[in-house]
Design a protein around this motif. Sequence first.
Motif, PDB file in Angstrom:
ATOM      1  N   ALA A 116       0.811  -1.214   0.000  1.00  0.00           N
ATOM      2  CA  ALA A 116       0.000   0.000   0.000  1.00  0.00           C
ATOM      3  C   ALA A 116       0.849   1.271   0.000  1.00  0.00           C
ATOM      4  O   ALA A 116       0.411   2.316  -0.488  1.00  0.00           O
ATOM      5  N   ASP A 117       2.096   1.200   0.508  1.00  0.00           N
ATOM      6  CA  ASP A 117       2.955   2.370   0.631  1.00  0.00           C
ATOM      7  C   ASP A 117       4.309   2.193  -0.047  1.00  0.00           C
ATOM      8  O   ASP A 117       5.220   2.993   0.149  1.00  0.00           O
ATOM      9  N   TYR A 118       4.470   1.157  -0.879  1.00  0.00           N
ATOM     10  CA  TYR A 118       5.804   0.758  -1.336  1.00  0.00           C
ATOM     11  C   TYR A 118       5.702  -0.059  -2.610  1.00  0.00           C
ATOM     12  O   TYR A 118       4.754  -0.826  -2.801  1.00  0.00           O
ATOM     13  N   ALA A 119       6.688   0.084  -3.482  1.00  0.00           N
ATOM     14  CA  ALA A 119       6.832  -0.788  -4.652  1.00  0.00           C
ATOM     15  C   ALA A 119       8.314  -0.944  -4.944  1.00  0.00           C
ATOM     16  O   ALA A 119       9.113  -0.039  -4.680  1.00  0.00           O
ATOM     17  N   LYS A 120       8.686  -2.122  -5.481  1.00  0.00           N
ATOM     18  CA  LYS A 120      10.092  -2.390  -5.773  1.00  0.00           C
ATOM     19  C   LYS A 120      10.204  -3.174  -7.069  1.00  0.00           C
ATOM     20  O   LYS A 120       9.477  -4.134  -7.294  1.00  0.00           O
TER      21      LYS A 120
ATOM     22  N   PRO B  17      19.240  -2.847 -16.582  1.00  0.00           N
ATOM     23  CA  PRO B  17      20.449  -2.930 -15.765  1.00  0.00           C
ATOM     24  C   PRO B  17      20.161  -3.593 -14.417  1.00  0.00           C
ATOM     25  O   PRO B  17      19.010  -3.600 -13.967  1.00  0.00           O
ATOM     26  N   ALA B  18      21.194  -4.122 -13.792  1.00  0.00           N
ATOM     27  CA  ALA B  18      21.044  -4.766 -12.483  1.00  0.00           C
ATOM     28  C   ALA B  18      20.707  -3.689 -11.461  1.00  0.00           C
ATOM     29  O   ALA B  18      21.566  -2.929 -11.036  1.00  0.00           O
ATOM     30  N   LEU B  19      19.422  -3.592 -11.114  1.00  0.00           N
ATOM     31  CA  LEU B  19      18.935  -2.483 -10.304  1.00  0.00           C
ATOM     32  C   LEU B  19      17.828  -2.947  -9.363  1.00  0.00           C
ATOM     33  O   LEU B  19      16.912  -3.641  -9.775  1.00  0.00           O
ATOM     34  N   ASN B  20      17.922  -2.560  -8.101  1.00  0.00           N
ATOM     35  CA  ASN B  20      16.856  -2.696  -7.107  1.00  0.00           C
ATOM     36  C   ASN B  20      16.341  -1.282  -6.920  1.00  0.00           C
ATOM     37  O   ASN B  20      16.975  -0.469  -6.271  1.00  0.00           O
ATOM     38  N   PHE B  21      15.199  -0.967  -7.539  1.00  0.00           N
ATOM     39  CA  PHE B  21      14.636   0.383  -7.513  1.00  0.00           C
ATOM     40  C   PHE B  21      13.368   0.363  -6.684  1.00  0.00           C
ATOM     41  O   PHE B  21      12.434  -0.371  -7.001  1.00  0.00           O
ATOM     42  N   ALA B  22      13.340   1.125  -5.592  1.00  0.00           N
ATOM     43  CA  ALA B  22      12.189   1.130  -4.694  1.00  0.00           C
ATOM     44  C   ALA B  22      11.628   2.532  -4.554  1.00  0.00           C
ATOM     45  O   ALA B  22      12.378   3.512  -4.580  1.00  0.00           O
ATOM     46  N   ILE B  23      10.305   2.611  -4.395  1.00  0.00           N
ATOM     47  CA  ILE B  23       9.640   3.872  -4.103  1.00  0.00           C
ATOM     48  C   ILE B  23       8.725   3.662  -2.911  1.00  0.00           C
ATOM     49  O   ILE B  23       8.247   2.552  -2.672  1.00  0.00           O
ATOM     50  N   SER B  24       8.513   4.720  -2.129  1.00  0.00           N
ATOM     51  CA  SER B  24       7.586   4.621  -1.008  1.00  0.00           C
ATOM     52  C   SER B  24       7.010   5.994  -0.702  1.00  0.00           C
ATOM     53  O   SER B  24       7.537   7.011  -1.147  1.00  0.00           O
ATOM     54  N   THR B  25       5.950   5.986   0.076  1.00  0.00           N
ATOM     55  CA  THR B  25       5.309   7.232   0.499  1.00  0.00           C
ATOM     56  C   THR B  25       5.662   7.555   1.940  1.00  0.00           C
ATOM     57  O   THR B  25       5.005   8.351   2.580  1.00  0.00           O
ATOM     58  N   ARG B  26       6.714   6.970   2.500  1.00  0.00           N
ATOM     59  CA  ARG B  26       7.046   7.092   3.914  1.00  0.00           C
ATOM     60  C   ARG B  26       8.006   8.213   4.263  1.00  0.00           C
ATOM     61  O   ARG B  26       8.275   8.435   5.422  1.00  0.00           O
ATOM     62  N   GLY B  27       8.554   8.919   3.308  1.00  0.00           N
ATOM     63  CA  GLY B  27       9.547   9.948   3.618  1.00  0.00           C
ATOM     64  C   GLY B  27       8.952  11.294   3.971  1.00  0.00           C
ATOM     65  O   GLY B  27       7.798  11.583   3.680  1.00  0.00           O
TER      66      GLY B  27
END
Length: 160
Positions: free
Chosen positions: A33-37, A43-53
């Motif tokens: 609900a507050d995060y996606a990855k 490219p070799a990438l772990n890209f995360a977004i969140s609404t917690r900042g």
Amino acid sequence: MRRFHVHVHVEDLDRNIAFYSAMFGAEPARREADYAKWMLDDPALNFAISTRGATTGVDHLGIQVDSAEDLAALKDSARAADMAMLDEGEVSCCYARSDKYWLTDPQGLAWEQFQTLEQIPLFGAAKPAAATAEASACCAPRQPAGKPIAIPLKAAGSCC
């Protein structure tokens, strides 16, 4: 394998999921609900977004490794370069249990170096109700302890 990690705070999660899914040509590997990855191989990438900042934008960068040996090698390199680190050891945050430590670049940007041990159902350990938005941001210390490594500056006029 080493995978570059970027975590960005966003205001509108659904809008950003649509944008980054189109940009990467892939749906998130994990969505809450507050995060996606996204766990990309090229490219070799772990890209995360969140609404917690507390504010939008880049929260922290990092390097994710597959093994304890790779993490130890990164840590040894940081120590050899006399980089100050905040070693958290095994922690739970960002829907994962990880072994991690933090470094700080000369601008004060947090760099996480970590091995994910397992996925978990919660963003992280429960925080007191009085916790601030700064403290709840994906486990990244706002100002990691210690001094950053001194890096010589490029000549004026150079780009990127």
